[in-house]
Scaffold this active site. Structure first.
Site, PDB file in Angstrom:
ATOM      1  CB  CYS A 188      -0.895  -0.003   1.214  1.00  0.00           C
ATOM      2  SG  CYS A 188      -1.921  -1.453   1.278  1.00  0.00           S
ATOM      3  CB  CYS A 338       5.871  -1.586  20.316  1.00  0.00           C
ATOM      4  SG  CYS A 338       4.959  -3.016  19.718  1.00  0.00           S
TER       5      CYS A 338
END
Ligand code: ZN
Length: 373
Positions: A188, A338
């Site tokens: 994308c 994370c």
């Protein structure tokens, strides 16, 4: 039937005077439950219009945080929300658009393990995903649960929309039986998109959803709408139901599949090894102990960083990743982490697309503490 307050009667006055909507239609919308998969380019206009129209319950599935590069098309989110979870900014914006809407937020990636559980109980599913893996997952789950799947997809200047999985209409697999091979699909981020295009297509998805809920007009079931913004041409092609379709025809597909390595999900490393994309906590600890030359990057928010971090890491919150691109050394290996591994997978994909040699800590700092803490 669900009642409407005086405030709601005033709010929806221009809609309830429509022939074939009326107070009954408005009550039907209030009783309806619509799930939006993705709070991005397509999900933004769809969510805004469905909330404004008075759909009583809106579910949203998303796990991403707002990035500055989202803002040209994801109109649910504003500049102040960069770096925060998309569902947080969606909640604030939609509650302001219409406080009568109940929001159900599913902050997770849709997978074969949770899709049926999440979709079950909704009346209509609006597919606003940007990748083939989730699109097939949504379609197959909708076939299994008998839920209409309001489809939208965009690429560069062109889009498409349809309604799949109605009682006698085709499903997405009737049209595209299998996902394309991974290498054939541009990501994308590489493909790019004109910002207003998902606005057009997502608004068409909201329109089809309202028509389904109200039982109005002719839906796009059995037709694929093709939107060409450069020629500004809209045309529809017929999509027949395929009796041999493995999802809705022969019903051979009885379990959900996670197609990895498509647009929006991690792609294989250049050497072909999937394992190179993720490091387990033990693998990372071993590399650090061995003094491997790698740059450890924490993509969480500053308040999370303040509560504890891995030794030697530097902080680059996910929302600032694009701006920080030129601070990375392309000659060195990067390991991003994370809290749980979701945001770092996103960061790793973007860094990889920018040409860096990068992997993500599987399971994030939670798994690290669990296994090594
Ligand atoms: Zn089918």
């Amino acid at each position: 039937m669900t009642g409407l307050s005086n405030e709601e009667l005033r709010r929806y006055a221009r809609q309830t005077i429509l022939p074939n909507v009326g107070l009954d239609g408005q009550r039907r919308l209030k009783a309806a439950r619509v799930l939006l998969v993705g709070a991005g380019g397509l999900g933004s206009p769809a969510a805004l219009y469905l909330a404004a129209a008075g759909v009583g319950t809106l579910g949203l599935v998303d796990f991403d945080v707002v990035d500055a590069s989202n803002l040209h098309r994801q109109i649910l989110h504003g500049t102040a929300a960069v770096g925060t979870p998309k569902l947080d900014s969606a909640r604030a914006r939609l509650a302001d658009v219409n406080p009568h809407v109940t929001l159900e937020l599913h902050e997770t990636r849709l997978t074969s393990a949770n899709a049926l559980e999440i979709l079950r109980g909704y009346d209509v599913v609006v597919d606003g995903t940007d990748n083939f893996a989730t699109r097939y997952l949504v379609n197959d789950a909708c076939v299994m649960l008998g839920l209409p799947n309001v489809h939208g997809a965009i690429f560069q200047f062109e889009g498409q929309a349809s309604v799949f999985c109605t009682a006698d209409g085709p499903c997405y697999r009737c049209l595209f039986p299998e996902p394309p091979p991974p290498g054939l699909v541009p990501s994308c981020a590489e493909g790019g998109v004109l910002g207003v295009l998902p606005g057009l297509v997502g608004t068409i998805q909201a329109t089809e959803t309202l028509k389904l809920l109200l039982g109005l007009g002719d839906s796009l079931a059995g037709r694929l709408l093709l939107v060409d913004t450069l020629g500004m041409a809209f045309r529809t092609v017929k999509v027949p139901r395929d009796p041999a379709c493995r999802a809705c025809g022969t019903r051979e597909i009885t379990t959900l599949v996670d197609y990895d390595a498509y647009c929006g999900t991690p792609a294989p490393a250049p050497d072909g090894s999937a394992a190179a994309l993720e490091l387990t906590p033990r693998e990372l600890a071993a590399r650090l102990d061995a003094g491997a030359p790698l740059d450890l990057v924490d993509v969480r928010e500053p308040h999370e960083w303040a509560e504890g971090r891995l030794a030697g890491a530097r902080l680059v919150p996910l929302g600032t990743l694009d701006a920080a691109m030129d601070t990375f050394d392309p000659s060195r290996e990067i390991v991003v982490y994370c809290r749980s591994g979701m945001r770092s997978a996103n960061a790793a994909r973007r860094l990889r697309e920018a040409g860096f040699h990068v992997s993500s800590l599987a399971g994030g700092i939670l798994r690290w503490e669990d296994e090594l803490g």
